[in-house]
Design an enzyme around this catalytic site. Sequence first.
Site, PDB file in Angstrom:
ATOM      1  N   HIS A   1      -7.119 -27.024   8.235  1.00  0.00           N
ATOM      2  CA  HIS A   1      -7.881 -26.329   7.198  1.00  0.00           C
ATOM      3  C   HIS A   1      -7.361 -24.898   7.001  1.00  0.00           C
ATOM      4  CE1 HIS A   1     -11.689 -25.438   4.937  1.00  0.00           C
ATOM      5  NE2 HIS A   1     -11.426 -24.214   5.381  1.00  0.00           N
ATOM      6  N   GLU A   2      -7.318 -24.143   8.093  1.00  0.00           N
ATOM      7  CA  GLU A   2      -6.863 -22.749   7.985  1.00  0.00           C
ATOM      8  C   GLU A   2      -5.390 -22.708   7.611  1.00  0.00           C
ATOM      9  OE1 GLU A   2      -9.168 -20.715   7.815  1.00  0.00           O
ATOM     10  OE2 GLU A   2     -10.769 -21.856   8.799  1.00  0.00           O
TER      11      GLU A   2
ATOM     12  N   HIS B   1      -5.139 -22.773   3.885  1.00  0.00           N
ATOM     13  CA  HIS B   1      -5.328 -21.418   3.324  1.00  0.00           C
ATOM     14  C   HIS B   1      -4.039 -20.607   3.470  1.00  0.00           C
ATOM     15  CE1 HIS B   1      -9.605 -21.404   2.426  1.00  0.00           C
ATOM     16  NE2 HIS B   1      -9.945 -21.737   3.664  1.00  0.00           N
TER      17      HIS B   1
ATOM     18  N   GLU C   1     -10.270 -22.674  -1.209  1.00  0.00           N
ATOM     19  CA  GLU C   1     -10.781 -23.782  -0.387  1.00  0.00           C
ATOM     20  C   GLU C   1     -10.180 -25.118  -0.828  1.00  0.00           C
ATOM     21  OE1 GLU C   1     -12.278 -23.487   2.374  1.00  0.00           O
ATOM     22  OE2 GLU C   1     -12.876 -21.382   2.274  1.00  0.00           O
TER      23      GLU C   1
END
Lengths: 509, 509
Positions: B258-259, B262, B287
């Site tokens: 997820h990170e 980003h 997101e």
Amino acid sequence: MSIEKLQTHLNKIACYRSAAALLQWDLETGMPVGAATHRADTLGELTRHILSLFLSARTERLLDRAEKEIRSPEERSLVTTIRREWARARKIPIPLQVRMSRETAAASLIWRQALEENDFKRFAPALNRIIHLSRETARHWGYDSHPYDALLDRWEPGLTTRSLEALIQPLQAYQTRLLERLDQGRHPDAGILKGRFPQKAQETLNTALLETIGFDFNAGRVDTSRHPFSLSVSPGDIRVTTRYRENDFTYSFFSAAHEGGHALYEQGIPPSLYMGEDNGASMGIHESQSRFWENVICRGRAFWVHFYPALEKRFPIFRNRSMDTFWRSINRVHRSLIRTEADEVTYNLHIILRYRLEKELIAGILKTAGLPDRWREETDTLLGLVPATDQMGVLQDIHWSAGAFGYFPSYMLGNLYAAQWDHHIRREIPDLSQLLEQGRMDVPLSWLRERIHRWGKSLLPGQLTIQATGEPLNPGYYMDYLCKKFGQVYQTILPRPGNRDRSTDRKNR
Amino acid sequence: MSIEKLQTHLNKIACYRSAAALLQWDLETGMPVGAATHRADTLGELTRHILSLFLSARTERLLDRAEKEIRSPEERSLVTTIRREWARARKIPIPLQVRMSRETAAASLIWRQALEENDFKRFAPALNRIIHLSRETARHWGYDSHPYDALLDRWEPGLTTRSLEALIQPLQAYQTRLLERLDQGRHPDAGILKGRFPQKAQETLNTALLETIGFDFNAGRVDTSRHPFSLSVSPGDIRVTTRYRENDFTYSFFSAAHEGGHALYEQGIPPSLYMGEDNGASMGIHESQSRFWENVICRGRAFWVHFYPALEKRFPIFRNRSMDTFWRSINRVHRSLIRTEADEVTYNLHIILRYRLEKELIAGILKTAGLPDRWREETDTLLGLVPATDQMGVLQDIHWSAGAFGYFPSYMLGNLYAAQWDHHIRREIPDLSQLLEQGRMDVPLSWLRERIHRWGKSLLPGQLTIQATGEPLNPGYYMDYLCKKFGQVYQTILPRPGNRDRSTDRKNR
């Protein structure tokens, strides 16, 4: 009222100093290489901003007013300290300081790569620029006889090439004499220190060490970096770094003790005296704290009476050695190439080497390109060794990439001051050794807190030394300390300082 | 000329933004608690300084001049973006922004302690202050019908409570319907994911994951923090964090994905468009990158065809499972309490919960003290569960302590955008699955770089979506995606979105 206004103004500046300190810490501990250019820009911009705030007309006006309204000795000392820092900082044009800040931020990464690749040529252009900027800085600060004096004075107010030479002469003579004498006898076996020491276990041991000497983990942290350092990010945030070798725990352990000593100093300075990365009276005084904890305490026998079980617990291999054998091994004296790993007898010789080269570089007698040869030559003269690579020689220290010319003598002064503190602590607390054997490291720490730490920068190193010990710096204590300690380590009687040379000295006068 | 002057001015501001970002990163990853007050002061002072530079008359003058001399579409887009950011920032009085920055720096530590001690009351006063400041901020930004609109618009330009409700209605209905339907069948066995996964091995696996998806370690790093995040410290320095559970590697793995998503976005944005911590078109678009990599790619079957051997290598326990069994397990759907661990079918329900509570808090209908009860009540309504502790409920997210009211809906939008990107990538590259099975993660990354990343903030999310896919945001893609994917995971045929409700919908019109 005026003093409060001055403090509000300085607190604001302290915020930018804290940001700059964190950016610097990060640069050395983990910044991705891709950020190098932007980081140099950022440090340059912060330097410019900090200086333009600190050297503004507003600071001067607030200082003038505060001086007229002083209500206590504390206030007087605070205002005097700020005035001194201010007067000193304004001698250097801001653009020059910004250039230095940008050059050194970039050079720190170049140096790291040059060291890894053993490639002095890669570092030389950046180093050359920093030498030129240092020379220009010296010119602005001003000096009486040698440009290097200005750089010495930056780290140790009042120190000059002449006064340093006067210290070096007897120290070099005595330490060389000790070295030659010890070389004739039987050395402790350093082999018993070898083994497999997983980094994780070393980290735990370092934490135990730092807790034992009084490091406050709520006001600091420990990280890993290529070259160990300590740094005040802000009041309540003092950071130290170390590095590891898995076949030699002492490599990390004593560097943690050294940086821990710096951190204890910073943790003991009142927040009202926070001025940036370093808040001690001088870097010599600062190094007296690190060298005191590293050597006087943590390489002392009494410390190990208390701490040896903690070592045995982490590294059961030491259950097969006696504590005394171990203690002698960690104090083995030998000619070596790396300053940070040098024993107490040869350490100052490493400093003298750097001092001589720096003086020649700043005077323009030695060119950057000639440095590696001069380094080899002088190492041979002082230590009887020649480094096979620049990694083991001229590239080993971070200081020049950081623009810290004139800094190295601080380590020598640190050794001298530390022995002087030790002498006076023992005179005031005769059963110190027994207390240390019981783990009472708080006893010397309290003495240092009271006599050294709590004054921050508010006293000059000379004033501080007299206030703390009743006399000015006296290098005799260090020579006495070496004579006594290494006599015990080597189980022999060593020549007392000055004995052989006294007649020569008299002749020379 | 004028554009160059504007850029020089902005580069200077970017230095302070970079310093503030690093101070923030450090606050979350390792700052000693003793630094809390000084750090809050420092972040407050930097906020004040950044805003006073950015909102100065000089910025306005440089913008005015630059607008008259635009020479290319790139310059136009740059200047327009800066003008928009500037116009938006100047609506909030600087002292209010400084107060917010100081409050949130302090609240972040209070929240962490409150979470550890499961003590909402400890956090309540700080939270209450932040809610008041957020309300005041909303008033300054202005809104048509609901103060919460102003906060939504901050993260997603153009989003309103009304347009959000229009998205939520069909999503909540369809996702609840899917959940009820899946609950009737047989769930994949999550037990096969359990085991002992030493943190060190997990770190290695995360590194392999990030390298596989294209994270550039020369322009970023990975650390540990309580609540995972990603943050741009500067161009070339994009940091992500994760955390570990030694009995469940998926906890860290999917948060790293997820990170990492980003970070891929930030690493793909040109340095000339660097504006601070976040440089995407909106947080919904941001997101969409994290959710795309976390779920569409890294919880996708094709990814595991390629990556399963890397997992088996680190954790041999998985040699006894089939890849397909594993893939179904990491996609198990179940009612749960923690948002960051929720599956794709229930995730948006966690967002709807937070959205409803935030709206009531900002409107003043719900008081801070009433939050834990409302949280339990609404969790019961949406998920049929009641958290036994506030740790598992109202205290779980960092967002409110950071003043990020209105942010949560970005995750829902991210899910929707991500499905839309996926739909269009597959339409343009029909053999995408085979390419992913071969480890060609660069294929979707290139599409995102070209259509999303390289535009940074220079297009509004609506413009960007139309430019990238030829149509505005269409939530149907997400529902189609869920229907297809979870049909495969559960080896069943699921109701298609809208089918059951279509007749009702018609009646209501």
